[in-house]
Scaffold this motif. Structure first.
Motif, PDB file in Angstrom:
ATOM      1  N   ALA A   1       6.448   8.446  10.958  1.00 44.21           N
ATOM      2  CA  ALA A   1       5.407   9.075  11.764  1.00 44.21           C
ATOM      3  C   ALA A   1       4.017   8.531  11.432  1.00 44.21           C
ATOM      4  O   ALA A   1       3.191   8.337  12.331  1.00 44.21           O
ATOM      5  N   ALA A   2       3.758   8.285  10.142  1.00 45.90           N
ATOM      6  CA  ALA A   2       2.444   7.786   9.750  1.00 45.90           C
ATOM      7  C   ALA A   2       2.179   6.406  10.330  1.00 45.90           C
ATOM      8  O   ALA A   2       1.096   6.124  10.854  1.00 45.90           O
ATOM      9  N   SER A   3       3.176   5.522  10.251  1.00 43.16           N
ATOM     10  CA  SER A   3       3.025   4.174  10.817  1.00 43.16           C
ATOM     11  C   SER A   3       2.844   4.232  12.328  1.00 43.16           C
ATOM     12  O   SER A   3       2.014   3.510  12.906  1.00 43.16           O
TER      13      SER A   3
ATOM     14  N   GLN B   1       8.091  -4.300   5.560  1.00 42.65           N
ATOM     15  CA  GLN B   1       8.097  -5.423   4.638  1.00 42.65           C
ATOM     16  C   GLN B   1       6.955  -5.231   3.648  1.00 42.65           C
ATOM     17  O   GLN B   1       5.780  -5.217   4.027  1.00 42.65           O
ATOM     18  N   LYS B   2       7.310  -4.994   2.383  1.00 40.35           N
ATOM     19  CA  LYS B   2       6.332  -4.797   1.317  1.00 40.35           C
ATOM     20  C   LYS B   2       5.330  -3.699   1.663  1.00 40.35           C
ATOM     21  O   LYS B   2       4.139  -3.808   1.404  1.00 40.35           O
ATOM     22  N   GLY B   3       5.836  -2.633   2.252  1.00 37.60           N
ATOM     23  CA  GLY B   3       5.000  -1.483   2.539  1.00 37.60           C
ATOM     24  C   GLY B   3       4.288  -1.520   3.879  1.00 37.60           C
ATOM     25  O   GLY B   3       3.641  -0.552   4.268  1.00 37.60           O
ATOM     26  N   PHE B   4       4.387  -2.632   4.595  1.00 32.19           N
ATOM     27  CA  PHE B   4       3.742  -2.770   5.891  1.00 32.19           C
ATOM     28  C   PHE B   4       4.774  -2.610   7.015  1.00 32.19           C
ATOM     29  O   PHE B   4       5.866  -3.168   6.947  1.00 32.19           O
ATOM     30  N   ALA B   5       4.396  -1.851   8.044  1.00 28.16           N
ATOM     31  CA  ALA B   5       5.201  -1.808   9.257  1.00 28.16           C
ATOM     32  C   ALA B   5       4.863  -3.060  10.068  1.00 28.16           C
ATOM     33  O   ALA B   5       3.696  -3.318  10.384  1.00 28.16           O
TER      34      ALA B   5
ATOM     35  N   SER C   1       0.943  -6.562  11.014  1.00 25.38           N
ATOM     36  CA  SER C   1       1.497  -5.699   9.973  1.00 25.38           C
ATOM     37  C   SER C   1       0.460  -4.658   9.591  1.00 25.38           C
ATOM     38  O   SER C   1      -0.690  -5.006   9.294  1.00 25.38           O
ATOM     39  N   ILE C   2       0.874  -3.390   9.604  1.00 29.45           N
ATOM     40  CA  ILE C   2      -0.038  -2.278   9.339  1.00 29.45           C
ATOM     41  C   ILE C   2       0.586  -1.358   8.296  1.00 29.45           C
ATOM     42  O   ILE C   2       1.733  -0.940   8.441  1.00 29.45           O
ATOM     43  N   ALA C   3      -0.181  -1.041   7.266  1.00 22.48           N
ATOM     44  CA  ALA C   3       0.246  -0.063   6.265  1.00 22.48           C
ATOM     45  C   ALA C   3      -0.571   1.209   6.452  1.00 22.48           C
ATOM     46  O   ALA C   3      -1.739   1.166   6.853  1.00 22.48           O
ATOM     47  N   ALA C   4       0.043   2.346   6.178  1.00 20.76           N
ATOM     48  CA  ALA C   4      -0.629   3.633   6.356  1.00 20.76           C
ATOM     49  C   ALA C   4      -0.217   4.583   5.241  1.00 20.76           C
ATOM     50  O   ALA C   4       0.904   4.504   4.730  1.00 20.76           O
TER      51      ALA C   4
ATOM     52  N   ASP D   1       0.122   8.781   3.871  1.00 20.41           N
ATOM     53  CA  ASP D   1       0.797   9.941   4.454  1.00 20.41           C
ATOM     54  C   ASP D   1      -0.037  10.654   5.509  1.00 20.41           C
ATOM     55  O   ASP D   1       0.497  11.389   6.349  1.00 20.41           O
ATOM     56  N   ASP D   2      -1.366  10.429   5.476  1.00 24.11           N
ATOM     57  CA  ASP D   2      -2.254  11.043   6.462  1.00 24.11           C
ATOM     58  C   ASP D   2      -2.521  10.125   7.644  1.00 24.11           C
ATOM     59  O   ASP D   2      -3.393  10.404   8.468  1.00 24.11           O
ATOM     60  N   ALA D   3      -1.769   9.025   7.729  1.00 24.87           N
ATOM     61  CA  ALA D   3      -1.889   8.041   8.819  1.00 24.87           C
ATOM     62  C   ALA D   3      -3.201   7.273   8.777  1.00 24.87           C
ATOM     63  O   ALA D   3      -3.594   6.668   9.775  1.00 24.87           O
ATOM     64  N   ALA D   4      -3.895   7.289   7.629  1.00 24.34           N
ATOM     65  CA  ALA D   4      -5.053   6.419   7.465  1.00 24.34           C
ATOM     66  C   ALA D   4      -4.554   5.002   7.204  1.00 24.34           C
ATOM     67  O   ALA D   4      -3.568   4.793   6.485  1.00 24.34           O
ATOM     68  N   ILE D   5      -5.213   4.029   7.791  1.00 22.62           N
ATOM     69  CA  ILE D   5      -4.793   2.635   7.646  1.00 22.62           C
ATOM     70  C   ILE D   5      -5.183   2.139   6.262  1.00 22.62           C
ATOM     71  O   ILE D   5      -6.352   2.178   5.872  1.00 22.62           O
TER      72      ILE D   5
END
Length: 323
Positions: free
Chosen positions: A25-27, A86-90, A104-107, A109-113
């Protein structure tokens, strides 16, 4: 700054995620915000969506430079498809008006990038078998019930994950359709717990994990997602994963050669598992970040009291070996 340099900036690092490759959901929220603000040229809003640490790591001027170069060279995003973690990135296959990139985007738990980068998108042109070549038997004895299995999301939530898209989750039910007796609060209440798990074919053991604790039913262990697991490689280079085995029950080790029907371990509730069950799937290569799921057909089995040959079970099927 050159575009090639900008495209390889890592804003920050995140914890690696493996095994279950369903977009969380966060990603989903973070990537949707990124796409919306990017297409509306609201680059300040993208910066505002960064975590505080990311805003320090990449100040607003560098963020705007990166996004302006991206926009000028590739234009707006027209389509975005989640691929894997991949290594924490969606990682998303991102189609722009003027080309295709892997964004590639990492987030958190609060959906902050907490991280984002772009790289050339490389289409996987490797040939992957549509189904298993090696004959397979069911990896257990007795009658079990397919909880997840099939080709659609309604039948099988695994289908959204490339490497486990043809996976099965299999439990043992009583005649009333329940997987446990008593109140289901302990693993011993579950009919599948402690049942032998056996090799579906002759193969080599390429991975064996044994020391992960079994969960209390209803709880998950996302740190060791597969839990106690065995990965087998067939003579045809198909990789079979049998996961969530009982702690200290694994009877094989890496490098062993096993025979069809040989016991590998016991069904457990380790890893990212809420109740005792067997996760089983076949993939094209050992590395999950590069693997594609292969549909599994068992050579002979009994399905809902009818003998079937060359059959791939689906959700709700009651299956047992055709002895």
């Amino acid at each position: 700054m050159k575009l090639t340099a900008i495209l390889t900036i890592l804003f920050s690092l995140a914890t690696a995620v493996a095994f279950s490759q369903t977009e969380n959901a966060a990603s989903k929220s973070a990537s949707a915000k990124f796409e919306k603000y990017y297409n509306n040229h609201q680059f300040d809003s993208i910066f505002a969506a960064f975590s505080p640490q990311t805003q320090i790591d990449l100040p607003a001027d560098k963020t705007n430079a990166f996004l302006n170069h991206l926009s000028n060279n590739f234009g707006p995003i027209t389509r975005r498809t989640f691929l894997q973690y991949q290594k924490g990135f969606a990682v998303y296959k991102t189609e722009f008006e003027k080309g295709v990139l892997a964004i590639s985007i990492a987030a958190d738990d609060d959906a902050a990038i907490t991280g984002v980068y772009a790289a050339p998108y490389e289409e996987d042109t490797s040939t992957v078998a549509a189904r298993n070549i090696t004959p397979m038997r069911l990896p257990f004895k007795g009658e079990w019930t397919v909880f997840w299995g099939g080709d659609t999301k309604e039948l099988n939530y695994h289908v959204v994950s490339r490497f486990q898209k043809n996976a099965f989750d299999i439990v043992v039910n009583n005649p009333q359709g329940r997987s446990f007796n008593a109140n289901g609060k302990t693993n011993e209440d579950y009919y599948a717990f402690g049942r032998p798990i056996i090799a579906p074919c002759d193969a080599e053991v390429v991975l064996a994990v044994d020391g992960v604790k079994d969960n209390v039913p209803g709880e998950l262990n996302p740190m060791y997602v597969g839990g106690n697991s065995v990965v087998l490689r067939t003579v045809n280079n198909e990789y079979i994963l049998l996961a969530h085995l009982k702690q200290y029950s694994t009877k094989v080790k890496q490098g062993d050669r096993v025979k069809r029907g040989q016991q590998l371990g016991l069904c457990g509730n380790s890893g990212n598992s809420s109740e005792p069950h067997l996760h089983f799937h076949i993939q094209s290569v050992e590395n999950v970040n590069k693997a594609t799921g292969i549909k599994c057909y068992f050579d002979q089995l009994v399905v809902n009291d009818v003998v079937q040959k060359d059959y791939s079970p689906v959700k709700g099927d009651k299956v047992k070996a055709a002895e």
